[in-house]
Design a protein around this motif. Sequence first.
Motif, short mmCIF file in Angstrom:
data_model
loop_
_atom_site.label_atom_id
_atom_site.label_comp_id
_atom_site.label_asym_id
_atom_site.label_seq_id
_atom_site.Cartn_x
_atom_site.Cartn_y
_atom_site.Cartn_z
N UNK A 397 0.83 -1.20 0.00
CA UNK A 397 0.00 0.00 0.00
C UNK A 397 0.87 1.27 0.00
N UNK A 398 1.93 1.25 0.76
CA UNK A 398 2.83 2.40 0.78
C UNK A 398 3.54 2.56 -0.57
N UNK A 399 3.93 1.44 -1.17
CA UNK A 399 4.58 1.51 -2.49
C UNK A 399 3.65 2.13 -3.52
N UNK A 400 2.37 1.81 -3.46
CA UNK A 400 1.42 2.43 -4.38
C UNK A 400 1.33 3.93 -4.14
N UNK A 401 1.38 4.34 -2.88
CA UNK A 401 1.34 5.76 -2.57
C UNK A 401 2.56 6.47 -3.15
N UNK A 402 3.73 5.86 -2.99
CA UNK A 402 4.96 6.47 -3.50
C UNK A 402 4.94 6.50 -5.02
N UNK A 403 4.50 5.40 -5.65
CA UNK A 403 4.45 5.35 -7.11
C UNK A 403 3.51 6.43 -7.65
N UNK A 404 2.43 6.67 -6.96
CA UNK A 404 1.50 7.70 -7.40
C UNK A 404 2.15 9.08 -7.34
N UNK A 405 2.90 9.32 -6.27
CA UNK A 405 3.61 10.61 -6.15
C UNK A 405 4.65 10.74 -7.27
N UNK A 406 5.43 9.68 -7.49
CA UNK A 406 6.47 9.73 -8.51
C UNK A 406 5.86 9.92 -9.89
N UNK A 407 4.80 9.18 -10.18
CA UNK A 407 4.17 9.27 -11.49
C UNK A 407 3.60 10.67 -11.73
N UNK A 408 2.93 11.22 -10.72
CA UNK A 408 2.33 12.55 -10.87
C UNK A 408 3.40 13.60 -11.10
N UNK A 409 4.46 13.56 -10.32
CA UNK A 409 5.52 14.56 -10.45
C UNK A 409 6.29 14.39 -11.75
N UNK A 410 6.52 13.14 -12.15
CA UNK A 410 7.23 12.90 -13.41
C UNK A 410 6.41 13.42 -14.60
N UNK A 411 5.10 13.24 -14.55
CA UNK A 411 4.24 13.76 -15.62
C UNK A 411 4.30 15.27 -15.67
N UNK A 412 4.32 15.91 -14.51
CA UNK A 412 4.44 17.38 -14.47
C UNK A 412 5.75 17.83 -15.11
N UNK A 413 6.84 17.14 -14.78
CA UNK A 413 8.13 17.51 -15.35
C UNK A 413 8.14 17.32 -16.86
N UNK A 414 7.61 16.19 -17.33
CA UNK A 414 7.60 15.93 -18.76
C UNK A 414 6.71 16.93 -19.50
N UNK A 415 5.57 17.25 -18.93
CA UNK A 415 4.69 18.22 -19.56
C UNK A 415 5.34 19.60 -19.63
N UNK A 416 6.07 19.96 -18.57
CA UNK A 416 6.76 21.25 -18.58
C UNK A 416 7.84 21.29 -19.65
N UNK A 417 8.59 20.22 -19.79
CA UNK A 417 9.64 20.18 -20.81
C UNK A 417 9.03 20.22 -22.21
N UNK A 418 7.94 19.48 -22.41
CA UNK A 418 7.30 19.47 -23.73
C UNK A 418 6.70 20.85 -24.04
N UNK A 419 6.12 21.48 -23.04
CA UNK A 419 5.57 22.82 -23.23
C UNK A 419 6.67 23.79 -23.66
#
Length: 919
Positions: A397-419
């Motif tokens: 359950x904790x791993x899922x919480x961490x993966x969600x944080x990592x995935x959300x932040x990674x998407x933000x970074x990728x979207x910013x770079x693409x923008x």
Amino acid sequence: MASATSSSASTNIMLAIYEKKTSTVDLYRPLRNYIAFHYSEREAQNLEDDLDTVKQLRSDIEKSSDSPPARRDLLIKYFKCLCLMETRFPISSDKDHINSIQFTWFDAFKNKQKSSQTNIHLEKAAVLFNLGAVYSQIGLSFDRSTVEGRKQAVHNFATAAGVFAYLRDNVAVKAAGGGSATVDLSVECAGMLERLMLAQAQECVFETTIAKGSTPGVCSKIARQELQSSGIVFEASSQVGIFYEEALAALNVAPLNVHFDKNWIAHVQLKASLFYAEACYRYSIELHEKEEIAEEIARLKSGISALSEAKKSAKGAPAQLLDAASKLEVSLNHNLERAMKENDRVYLQRVPSISSLSPLPAFSMVKPMPLDEILDASKEKMFQSLVPDSSAKALSRYTEMVDDVIRTQAEKLQQASELARVRLREMDLPDSILALEGNMSLPENLKEDVEAVQISGGPAGLEAELQQLRDLKRVNHELLVQTEEQLQKEAQEDAQFRSQFGTRWTRPQSSTLTKNLQDRLNRFAANLKQAAESDARIERSVRDHSALMSILDRRPIESALPTLSKPIVSLDATEDAILGALKQSLRQLETLGAQRAGLEDMLKEMRRKDDILPKLMTSTGSYEDLFKKEIAKYDNICKDISQNIEAQEQLLMQIQAQNDQFSALFNLEDYKAARDRCCKQIEAAISKYQEIKDNINEGLKFYVTLQFSLGELLTFCLGENILGFFVRSDMVPCFYNQQDAITNVKQQCSDFVMTRNIQCREMMEEVQRQISGLSFQDRTSSNQSYPSVGQTHQPPRTMSPHQNDTSNVPQASQPQPSPYYQQPQHPSMPGYGHPHPYGSSQQPHMAPYHAPSSAGPPYPPQQAGQQAPGSHEYGQPAYPGWRGPYYNAHSQQPAPYPRPPYTVSPSYPPHQGGYYKQQ
């Protein structure tokens, strides 16, 4: 209770706590049985060392002969071990749990009282109590007459306070839950001991302040304390509490008021009064200096009153404390007498009542030492292989919480770079700046196409390829001419002899044998003529588009692009400033991009190192609380990501404004239009070059294939395959290695002519014998060489060593000889439109550059220097190795020879005049 003296301004007696006693308990056997039953015997064997360690630690705990520091280390190690055991071994009275372990501990202040429970929390609480007691003993052992001694005493008393606070907040309630626990492990006692240890730690600070000669006001603030620890403020009911007063308050209520000796209560009470009076005394000196005589008098009276009441009720208190209280009382009375005289004579101020006085200024300089690091068992390796299902599920359950944080932040970074990439592309940055500096560049895909063209030779190399077309066309034309000349010469000779000898010349006519060959050679000639027209169109296309394609020969190709330059006339000379500001903003944007890459790497690294399983295995509280605490590790980097994205958005807006100025100043719109036109020109040149290149390749392929087709045609018409004529169908044909094929074709024609010449000589000999009146038998024998249609022909007597070996071919499939005038049975050739190449002259017209490719089973050609025999019977081959259908040829059966892998393409449609693509 232990005590020690200190040579300070007053003799201060402090308290230390003795450890609890315990009874022997066996942990080894019950724990091992549980592992073997719930896991496996092999797992129990693997954990033998850990079980022995637990057993030894428990045995050492039962002893008390070690020095305080060694005892401290032992207790810490055993407590960590208990934390590891708690999450892996359910120790309780439940029948499914480990219910054979009984922990027994005696009260530290009432040795006759004890508690026995099948509860690991009792064991943990007792170990924590003893750890706090050991820290108090270590703190009391230092010489507080030295700076270092007072410093070490403060540290150990504060750590003891932290241990008792941890006991009160985390373990005491659980220890009482398994049954009746002794009073020393109660929440009330743990809280009282925490305050007592803090009071003694603050007292050491006070002693240090006195030794440094601090001002009386500072001393007063230190003496009067307010407890502030871990965000929790302990306040008194009527005034800001002090540590000793809070400890005294806890001792005066149940269950502690009947559990501790009177000496304990008297000691704490006298200490509380002594330091309150000391604070009043020190604060009154500061008031006297400020000439606040009325409040000074009130403070002195309050201190004297507190001392008097404490001395009356502090029976059993140490004599040193009573003596110190008496000395302080004398000082207070002396200052009070002086202050009252000055007020009566000079100040005449109204003295306030004691109850109206405000609390003395106070601040805390000590707090309970946090034990998270000291008691952290997550790094311990004991019982590491035992992971209960509950812990595994919690970890998931904790791993899922961490993966969600990592995935959300990674998407933000990728979207910013693409923008950033999209916005810069829309503004044509940094290409426009590079163009201004002379560093033009093509789009990547277009540049790759240009490089491919230049590698293949470019437009300048087309002339060499056209020359190859010419050479191949010439070679094919010469081949056809030479072949036709040989066939015509042989036909003329045959006609001459036929005219000379008349009916005696019974050999088949050449026109009968070569009719299909002549027809196809004519069609090849027509195809060559049509291909020549295609070649001409290609050459015209090269000439017509040479100017367009010349741009592809520019090296580097970027030199063909238009240039961007500064305005010829500058009105305010702001070009450099605008350009410099834009470059600086782009550098800042690049820096932000690099920071995002670093933040993403940090996220991944944090995720890789984030292993909370050891903490899960040692956590005794709520998993949700642990998750909330652990997931907070990512808050800082998430904040940094948000700040980075916000900064980029602001910077992109700034770059947009700067680029608008730059575009207007340098007239970028005209430059972009010129650059687009140049790129389109390059694209058109590439397209035309590739079209011409493809047509040339088709022509080369056609001519090479035509050479193969000529050899195939001669092979089928003459009944032989030319060894070495065909190249494997999966190989790319090349003009420069076709010389052997051409030679073989010519050799095949020569073989045909030579065969006919041999037949001619033999026929002449036969005619001469007939004229000379040879016997009828001889004539009969001679006629046997030319049987009528359907007559069975005898096999030849000899076989040339140059013929193919057919020993391995089945008898039914081996070729049989047939009359020379019988049509040979060849396998049908795909593309010719008739199953038998000699069966009809109505063959489809062969399209230029689409001549049939062939790869039939080759037979070896006649070897050089091979001579025909001087004389032989007419039923034998004309010369060794000859197997053609023109003289005693045997029928070819399709069985021993594979079907050719080549096909003949259909004729070109009427609207297309050649092999090339429409220009």
